[in-house]
Structure formats: structure tokens, C-alpha cells
Design a protein around this motif. Structure first.
Motif, mmCIF file in Angstrom:
data_model
loop_
_atom_site.group_PDB
_atom_site.id
_atom_site.type_symbol
_atom_site.label_atom_id
_atom_site.label_comp_id
_atom_site.label_asym_id
_atom_site.label_seq_id
_atom_site.Cartn_x
_atom_site.Cartn_y
_atom_site.Cartn_z
ATOM 1 N N ALA A 122 43.049 148.433 36.551
ATOM 2 C CA ALA A 122 43.071 147.909 35.180
ATOM 3 C C ALA A 122 44.026 148.703 34.304
ATOM 4 O O ALA A 122 44.759 148.138 33.479
ATOM 5 N N GLN A 123 44.030 150.037 34.475
ATOM 6 C CA GLN A 123 44.936 150.868 33.691
ATOM 7 C C GLN A 123 46.398 150.565 34.034
ATOM 8 O O GLN A 123 47.240 150.469 33.136
ATOM 9 N N ALA A 124 46.673 150.423 35.332
ATOM 10 C CA ALA A 124 48.046 150.104 35.743
ATOM 11 C C ALA A 124 48.460 148.730 35.233
ATOM 12 O O ALA A 124 49.600 148.526 34.799
ATOM 13 N N TRP A 125 47.540 147.772 35.282
ATOM 14 C CA TRP A 125 47.804 146.410 34.796
ATOM 15 C C TRP A 125 48.133 146.437 33.301
ATOM 16 O O TRP A 125 49.089 145.811 32.847
ATOM 17 N N ASN A 126 47.353 147.168 32.546
ATOM 18 C CA ASN A 126 47.582 147.255 31.104
ATOM 19 C C ASN A 126 48.893 147.973 30.781
ATOM 20 O O ASN A 126 49.604 147.578 29.847
ATOM 21 N N ARG A 127 49.201 149.017 31.549
ATOM 22 C CA ARG A 127 50.472 149.710 31.326
ATOM 23 C C ARG A 127 51.653 148.784 31.614
ATOM 24 O O ARG A 127 52.644 148.788 30.894
ATOM 25 N N PHE A 128 51.547 148.007 32.668
ATOM 26 C CA PHE A 128 52.647 147.135 33.076
ATOM 27 C C PHE A 128 52.907 146.045 32.042
ATOM 28 O O PHE A 128 54.061 145.754 31.706
ATOM 29 N N TRP A 129 51.838 145.443 31.522
ATOM 30 C CA TRP A 129 51.984 144.283 30.650
ATOM 31 C C TRP A 129 51.957 144.614 29.159
ATOM 32 O O TRP A 129 52.647 143.954 28.362
ATOM 33 N N PHE A 130 51.182 145.597 28.763
ATOM 34 C CA PHE A 130 50.869 145.735 27.348
ATOM 35 C C PHE A 130 51.290 147.058 26.714
ATOM 36 O O PHE A 130 50.931 147.323 25.566
ATOM 37 N N THR A 131 52.034 147.907 27.422
ATOM 38 C CA THR A 131 52.578 149.103 26.787
ATOM 39 C C THR A 131 53.617 148.685 25.749
ATOM 40 O O THR A 131 54.580 147.996 26.099
ATOM 41 N N PRO A 132 53.454 149.038 24.494
ATOM 42 C CA PRO A 132 54.424 148.612 23.469
ATOM 43 C C PRO A 132 55.836 149.077 23.821
ATOM 44 O O PRO A 132 56.044 150.200 24.282
ATOM 45 N N SER A 133 56.805 148.211 23.612
ATOM 46 C CA SER A 133 58.199 148.548 23.901
ATOM 47 C C SER A 133 59.104 148.012 22.806
ATOM 48 O O SER A 133 58.722 147.128 22.041
ATOM 49 N N ASP A 134 60.298 148.563 22.765
ATOM 50 C CA ASP A 134 61.272 148.193 21.740
ATOM 51 C C ASP A 134 61.936 146.863 22.112
ATOM 52 O O ASP A 134 62.092 146.541 23.289
ATOM 53 N N ALA A 135 62.347 146.106 21.096
ATOM 54 C CA ALA A 135 62.894 144.759 21.312
ATOM 55 C C ALA A 135 64.414 144.734 21.352
ATOM 56 O O ALA A 135 65.003 143.650 21.283
ATOM 57 N N LEU A 136 65.069 145.887 21.477
ATOM 58 C CA LEU A 136 66.526 145.914 21.432
ATOM 59 C C LEU A 136 67.148 145.107 22.570
ATOM 60 O O LEU A 136 68.071 144.311 22.352
ATOM 61 N N THR A 137 66.664 145.307 23.790
ATOM 62 C CA THR A 137 67.231 144.583 24.927
ATOM 63 C C THR A 137 67.065 143.077 24.766
ATOM 64 O O THR A 137 67.997 142.301 25.018
ATOM 65 N N LEU A 138 65.897 142.644 24.327
ATOM 66 C CA LEU A 138 65.672 141.216 24.126
ATOM 67 C C LEU A 138 66.538 140.672 22.988
ATOM 68 O O LEU A 138 66.938 139.502 23.012
ATOM 69 N N SER A 139 66.831 141.496 22.002
ATOM 70 C CA SER A 139 67.706 141.066 20.914
ATOM 71 C C SER A 139 69.123 140.824 21.420
ATOM 72 O O SER A 139 69.785 139.864 21.007
ATOM 73 N N VAL A 140 69.599 141.698 22.301
ATOM 74 C CA VAL A 140 70.909 141.493 22.907
ATOM 75 C C VAL A 140 70.904 140.227 23.753
ATOM 76 O O VAL A 140 71.853 139.416 23.712
ATOM 77 N N ARG A 182 58.530 141.381 30.875
ATOM 78 C CA ARG A 182 57.968 141.315 32.232
ATOM 79 C C ARG A 182 58.065 139.896 32.802
ATOM 80 O O ARG A 182 58.362 139.704 33.990
ATOM 81 N N LEU A 183 57.815 138.900 31.960
ATOM 82 C CA LEU A 183 57.877 137.518 32.435
ATOM 83 C C LEU A 183 59.295 137.145 32.856
ATOM 84 O O LEU A 183 59.490 136.462 33.869
ATOM 85 N N ILE A 184 60.286 137.586 32.089
ATOM 86 C CA ILE A 184 61.675 137.321 32.483
ATOM 87 C C ILE A 184 61.997 138.033 33.793
ATOM 88 O O ILE A 184 62.628 137.462 34.692
ATOM 89 N N GLN A 185 61.558 139.285 33.907
ATOM 90 C CA GLN A 185 61.826 140.042 35.127
ATOM 91 C C GLN A 185 61.204 139.375 36.353
ATOM 92 O O GLN A 185 61.859 139.228 37.398
ATOM 93 N N ILE A 186 59.949 138.984 36.227
ATOM 94 C CA ILE A 186 59.263 138.347 37.356
ATOM 95 C C ILE A 186 59.915 137.022 37.704
ATOM 96 O O ILE A 186 60.147 136.705 38.891
ATOM 97 N N HIS A 187 60.222 136.224 36.694
ATOM 98 C CA HIS A 187 60.814 134.905 36.943
ATOM 99 C C HIS A 187 62.183 135.056 37.606
ATOM 100 O O HIS A 187 62.502 134.321 38.556
#
Length: 319
Positions: free
Chosen positions: A17-35, A188-193
Motif C-alpha cells: 500500500a505504501q509503495a502504491w501510494n508513493r507511485f501514484w500519489f506523491t505530489p510532483s511538479d507540473a513543469l514536465t507536463l507543461s512542456v 504515471r498514466l501517460i508513462q504506462i500507456h
């Protein structure tokens, strides 16, 4: 014994559960998605703009891709398109120009939360209506735009950011956008897809003998109607054809595994540029090659993206 087994499964569940939460829900910066928003928006804007010269010929009431004709070809499969209700030339042109305006605003990052959704509606409307003339690029562009709707893709490099900075009081530093878990989910969804896309491409190629014997690139280069230049000279260099063919397959397999490593990801994305550039030349599918590279940027960490933009002299735009 029962206590030991119970403790084992409890710890296993907690760690998972901890690994799942880290993978999906660790807050991250939106710079890459903005590019990625800018690049995907430009590709979407270009793609929809290419329909302009033949707009009425394709989508008019009596056009080659008239609503009734496309509906008959689809059968029971439903594909939403607001073009179906634009039944006069004036309405069709108004809807077309409005769609281009929405894509332009999304690319510029104005009202991004709204224009991201509207941009997805625009591209789906065109792709569903013209699916008989679309290529392999449109599905990749569509899933990237869809996942960008889930994140604050206008946090950086956008008019939204510029307006937010102007609202701050004079002399007060404009705070950077806060990391958020929706950004991580979208990434994560883009990476998986994208990984699934590479996997399906790899499996399809391994099912063809030409990819095993190393001649696949020759058969692609021999299609003079699609290749961007004459590549028939490769006939005299079969070793080059074999190397090119097997290198592309090797890259796909390596990307599926190594792109998930934070240290190897920049290398794989860089190799993607080198791999897809000649593929664009041999197939003529330049938008697909560009879109695959753009989607691969999802594996670049925001810190690395910030460093890259700094090296390009663009650091002041992300402050």
C-alpha cells in the motif's frame, strides 16, 4: 505459527500500500507536463489545421466524409463529433475556426483547465469523423491530451501563469506552483500507456519475419509514395538495413524496461529522438515520430526538465 503468518501478510499489505501510494500519489511538479502541453498542443493545432484547405470537401453535407457516410461505415460503433451537427458551410467554418482557437489557447495555456478538455473534444470530433484517413499518430496524441486534462498543465509556461504573477502585489515574489498528486497521476498514466504502446509495437513486429531477418526497414524504404527521400541506395548495403531494423526493435525493448529508471530515462528519451527521426524519413509519418518523442518526455523528472530549460536559456520562463 499463525501469528507469524498473520504478521507477514500484514506487513506485506502495508508495504504494498505504501509503495502504491508513493507511485501514484506523491505530489510532483507540473513543469514536465507543461512542456508537453505546449508540444502536444502545437501538434494538435497543426493536425487540425491541415483539414482547412479541404474542409468542405471532406466534412460538407455532400463531402467525402459526410456524416451519413461515416455513420454507415462505422456501423454500431459510436464516435462523437460535433461536426455532425454543422450542416451548412457557414456553421462548418465557424466550428472549424472555433476549434483552432481552442487549440491555440490550450497551447498558450490560457484557461488551461477548461481549454484542455475542450481541446480533447475538438481532436476527438475530427478524428472520429475522419478515422478512415487518420494515421497511427492520432491515438497517441489523443491519450496524451486526455491525461493532460487531469493535471494542472498550465502551471508553467502559460498565460495562466503570467496572469497569476501579475496578480501578486508589487515587490512580492511570485510563488512557484505547488506540487500536486493529480500531476503524478497524469504522469504515471501517460508513462504506462506509452509503455503499452511500445510493447504492442514490439509484439507486432516480432510476429513478422521481416523484423527477425532484418529486412523490415528495406520494405519500408521501398515505399516511394511515403518515404521522404529516396532510400533505395540501401539495397547495396544490406548490413545497414539489418542494423537499422534490429536497432529499432532493441530500442523498443530497452525503452519498456529502462525508461522507468530515473537515471536511464533521459538517455532513453534522447535515443528516442535519434531512433524516431530516421523512422520519420523512411515512413513519412513525421507527426507520429514527433508525438512519440513528446509522450516520452513524461519520463523526464521535473528537476531534469528545469535543468534542460536552463541550458536552453529558458529558466526565466519557469520562475
Amino acid at each position: 505459527m499463525l501469528t507469524v503468518v498473520n504478521d507477514y501478510f500484514r506487513e506485506l499489505t502495508e508495504r504494498f500500500a505504501q509503495a502504491w501510494n508513493r507511485f501514484w500519489f506523491t505530489p510532483s511538479d507540473a513543469l514536465t507536463l507543461s512542456v508537453m502541453r505546449i508540444l502536444a498542443g502545437l501538434i494538435a493545432l497543426y493536425t487540425i489545421a491541415t483539414y482547412t484547405p479541404d474542409l468542405e470537401l471532406l466534412f460538407g453535407a455532400d463531402g467525402l466524409l459526410a456524416a451519413d457516410s461515416v455513420r454507415g461505415l462505422r456501423g454500431d460503433y459510436y464516435g462523437f463529433s460535433y461536426l455532425n451537427v454543422l450542416d451548412t458551410p457557414s456553421r462548418l467554418w465557424a466550428g472549424h475556426l472555433a476549434g483552432l482557437a481552442v487549440l491555440a489557447l490550450f497551447t498558450l495555456g490560457l484557461f488551461t483547465r477548461v481549454t484542455s478538455i475542450l481541446s480533447l473534444v475538438v481532436v476527438l470530433s475530427y478524428f472520429h469523423r475522419s478515422y478512415v484517413v487518420t494515421s497511427e499518430m492520432e491515438p497517441v496524441l489523443t491519450f496524451v491530451l486526455f491525461y493532460l486534462c487531469l493535471a494542472p498543465a498550465g502551471a508553467y509556461l502559460s498565460l495562466d501563469r503570467m496572469l497569476a504573477r501579475r496578480k501578486t502585489r508589487s515587490g512580492e515574489a511570485s510563488p512557484l506552483p505547488s506540487p500536486s498528486w493529480p500531476t503524478t497521476v497524469a504522469t504515471r498514466l501517460i508513462q504506462i500507456h506509452l509503455t503499452i504502446v511500445y510493447l504492442m509495437m514490439l509484439l507486432a513486429q516480432l510476429n513478422e519475419n521481416t523484423w527477425w531477418d532484418g529486412t523490415a526497414m528495406w520494405w519500408l524504404a521501398g515505399r516511394r509514395d511515403s518515404a521522404l527521400t529516396d532510400l533505395t541506395w540501401m539495397y547495396a548495403h544490406p548490413w545497414l538495413v539489418n542494423l537499422w531494423t534490429h536497432s529499432f526493435v532493441l530500442f523498443e525493448g530497452a525503452f519498456i524496461v529502462l525508461a522507468w529508471n530515473r537515471w536511464a530515462a533521459p538517455l532513453m528519451v534522447s535515443l528516442g529522438v535519434l531512433v524516431w527521426a530516421p523512422m520519420a524519413v523512411v515512413t513519412g509519418l513525421v507527426p507520429l515520430a514527433v508525438m512519440m518523442v513528446v509522450a516520452g518526455l513524461a519520463f523526464i523528472l521535473p528537476g531534469s526538465m528545469r535543468t534542460l530549460l536552463g541550458c536552453c536559456g529558458l529558466s526565466r520562463f519557469v520562475e
